[in-house]
Motif scaffolding. Structure first.
Motif, PDB file in Angstrom:
ATOM      1  N   ALA A  17      54.152  31.441  34.069  1.00 57.87           N
ATOM      2  CA  ALA A  17      53.513  32.166  35.164  1.00 57.87           C
ATOM      3  C   ALA A  17      54.287  33.444  35.486  1.00 57.87           C
ATOM      4  O   ALA A  17      53.686  34.498  35.719  1.00 57.87           O
ATOM      5  CB  ALA A  17      53.407  31.277  36.396  1.00 57.87           C
ATOM      6  N   VAL A  18      55.596  33.388  35.478  1.00 57.48           N
ATOM      7  CA  VAL A  18      56.414  34.569  35.766  1.00 57.48           C
ATOM      8  C   VAL A  18      56.242  35.620  34.674  1.00 57.48           C
ATOM      9  O   VAL A  18      56.068  36.807  34.961  1.00 57.48           O
ATOM     10  CB  VAL A  18      57.901  34.182  35.926  1.00 57.48           C
ATOM     11  N   VAL A  19      56.258  35.195  33.423  1.00 57.44           N
ATOM     12  CA  VAL A  19      56.108  36.139  32.315  1.00 57.44           C
ATOM     13  C   VAL A  19      54.736  36.799  32.356  1.00 57.44           C
ATOM     14  O   VAL A  19      54.614  38.020  32.188  1.00 57.44           O
ATOM     15  CB  VAL A  19      56.344  35.423  30.967  1.00 57.44           C
ATOM     16  N   VAL A  20      53.692  36.020  32.606  1.00 56.98           N
ATOM     17  CA  VAL A  20      52.342  36.588  32.675  1.00 56.98           C
ATOM     18  C   VAL A  20      52.237  37.538  33.863  1.00 56.98           C
ATOM     19  O   VAL A  20      51.631  38.605  33.762  1.00 56.98           O
ATOM     20  CB  VAL A  20      51.281  35.472  32.741  1.00 56.98           C
ATOM     21  N   PHE A  21      52.843  37.194  34.988  1.00 52.96           N
ATOM     22  CA  PHE A  21      52.811  38.075  36.153  1.00 52.96           C
ATOM     23  C   PHE A  21      53.481  39.412  35.853  1.00 52.96           C
ATOM     24  O   PHE A  21      52.956  40.474  36.176  1.00 52.96           O
ATOM     25  CB  PHE A  21      53.485  37.421  37.353  1.00 52.96           C
ATOM     26  N   VAL A  22      54.632  39.366  35.221  1.00 56.98           N
ATOM     27  CA  VAL A  22      55.360  40.598  34.920  1.00 56.98           C
ATOM     28  C   VAL A  22      54.621  41.420  33.867  1.00 56.98           C
ATOM     29  O   VAL A  22      54.610  42.646  33.925  1.00 56.98           O
ATOM     30  CB  VAL A  22      56.797  40.270  34.455  1.00 56.98           C
ATOM     31  N   ALA A  23      53.959  40.757  32.938  1.00 56.51           N
ATOM     32  CA  ALA A  23      53.285  41.472  31.859  1.00 56.51           C
ATOM     33  C   ALA A  23      51.976  42.111  32.304  1.00 56.51           C
ATOM     34  O   ALA A  23      51.603  43.156  31.775  1.00 56.51           O
ATOM     35  CB  ALA A  23      53.016  40.522  30.699  1.00 56.51           C
ATOM     36  N   TYR A  24      51.269  41.519  33.276  1.00 56.05           N
ATOM     37  CA  TYR A  24      49.943  42.043  33.613  1.00 56.05           C
ATOM     38  C   TYR A  24      49.773  42.464  35.077  1.00 56.05           C
ATOM     39  O   TYR A  24      49.723  43.646  35.353  1.00 56.05           O
ATOM     40  CB  TYR A  24      48.864  41.034  33.215  1.00 56.05           C
ATOM     41  N   PRO A  25      49.636  41.536  36.033  1.00 55.78           N
ATOM     42  CA  PRO A  25      49.315  41.969  37.409  1.00 55.78           C
ATOM     43  C   PRO A  25      50.361  42.883  38.035  1.00 55.78           C
ATOM     44  O   PRO A  25      50.024  43.782  38.797  1.00 55.78           O
ATOM     45  CB  PRO A  25      49.201  40.667  38.194  1.00 55.78           C
ATOM     46  N   PRO A  32      44.080  39.085  30.394  1.00 61.75           N
ATOM     47  CA  PRO A  32      42.968  38.791  29.489  1.00 61.75           C
ATOM     48  C   PRO A  32      42.730  37.283  29.394  1.00 61.75           C
ATOM     49  O   PRO A  32      43.652  36.504  29.192  1.00 61.75           O
ATOM     50  CB  PRO A  32      43.425  39.355  28.146  1.00 61.75           C
ATOM     51  N   GLY A  33      41.495  36.888  29.564  1.00 60.24           N
ATOM     52  CA  GLY A  33      41.136  35.481  29.445  1.00 60.24           C
ATOM     53  C   GLY A  33      41.303  34.680  30.718  1.00 60.24           C
ATOM     54  O   GLY A  33      40.839  33.546  30.802  1.00 60.24           O
ATOM     55  N   PRO A  35      41.250  36.155  34.455  1.00 56.97           N
ATOM     56  CA  PRO A  35      41.321  37.089  35.581  1.00 56.97           C
ATOM     57  C   PRO A  35      41.570  36.381  36.913  1.00 56.97           C
ATOM     58  O   PRO A  35      42.139  36.970  37.831  1.00 56.97           O
ATOM     59  CB  PRO A  35      39.972  37.791  35.570  1.00 56.97           C
ATOM     60  N   TRP A  36      41.227  35.114  37.013  1.00 58.53           N
ATOM     61  CA  TRP A  36      41.476  34.347  38.230  1.00 58.53           C
ATOM     62  C   TRP A  36      42.971  34.207  38.488  1.00 58.53           C
ATOM     63  O   TRP A  36      43.410  34.177  39.626  1.00 58.53           O
ATOM     64  CB  TRP A  36      40.825  32.960  38.141  1.00 58.53           C
ATOM     65  N   PHE A  37      43.772  34.148  37.406  1.00 56.57           N
ATOM     66  CA  PHE A  37      45.215  34.020  37.575  1.00 56.57           C
ATOM     67  C   PHE A  37      45.798  35.298  38.173  1.00 56.57           C
ATOM     68  O   PHE A  37      46.637  35.248  39.074  1.00 56.57           O
ATOM     69  CB  PHE A  37      45.893  33.710  36.237  1.00 56.57           C
ATOM     70  N   GLY A  38      45.335  36.437  37.690  1.00 54.28           N
ATOM     71  CA  GLY A  38      45.814  37.709  38.236  1.00 54.28           C
ATOM     72  C   GLY A  38      45.451  37.864  39.700  1.00 54.28           C
ATOM     73  O   GLY A  38      46.254  38.335  40.505  1.00 54.28           O
ATOM     74  N   ASP A  39      44.223  37.453  40.057  1.00 54.30           N
ATOM     75  CA  ASP A  39      43.805  37.523  41.458  1.00 54.30           C
ATOM     76  C   ASP A  39      44.663  36.610  42.336  1.00 54.30           C
ATOM     77  O   ASP A  39      45.091  36.999  43.424  1.00 54.30           O
ATOM     78  CB  ASP A  39      42.335  37.132  41.599  1.00 54.30           C
ATOM     79  N   ALA A  40      44.913  35.399  41.857  1.00 54.38           N
ATOM     80  CA  ALA A  40      45.712  34.441  42.630  1.00 54.38           C
ATOM     81  C   ALA A  40      47.145  34.938  42.812  1.00 54.38           C
ATOM     82  O   ALA A  40      47.710  34.841  43.901  1.00 54.38           O
ATOM     83  CB  ALA A  40      45.706  33.081  41.939  1.00 54.38           C
TER      84      ALA A  40
END
Length: 65
Positions: A17-25, A32-33, A35-40
């Motif tokens: 979750a931390v890696v995805v947060f730093v990479a995208y939102p 990608p794949g 978008p609900w995670f980025g919103d949350a």
């Protein structure tokens, strides 16, 4: 043994979750794949209050001791 497996799974989940947060939102992109995670994550991070200058100075002073 089951506790160790569960703990490792939880650690990997939080790390992902931390890696995805730093990479995208964090950079303003959509995940990608998922978008609900980025919103949350954006909603969660907007609830966090940034530290004031005094609080930051206090942490720096405390860490130097």
């Amino acid at each position: 043994m089951l506790f160790i497996v569960f703990a490792m799974f939880l650690i990997l989940l939080v790390a992902t979750a931390v890696v995805v947060f730093v990479a995208y939102p964090y950079r303003g992109s959509e995940v990608p794949g998922a978008p609900w995670f980025g919103d949350a994550v954006r909603r969660w991070s907007n609830r966090l209050k940034p530290l004031s200058e005094d609080e930051q100075r206090g942490l720096r002073d405390h860490s130097r001791r």
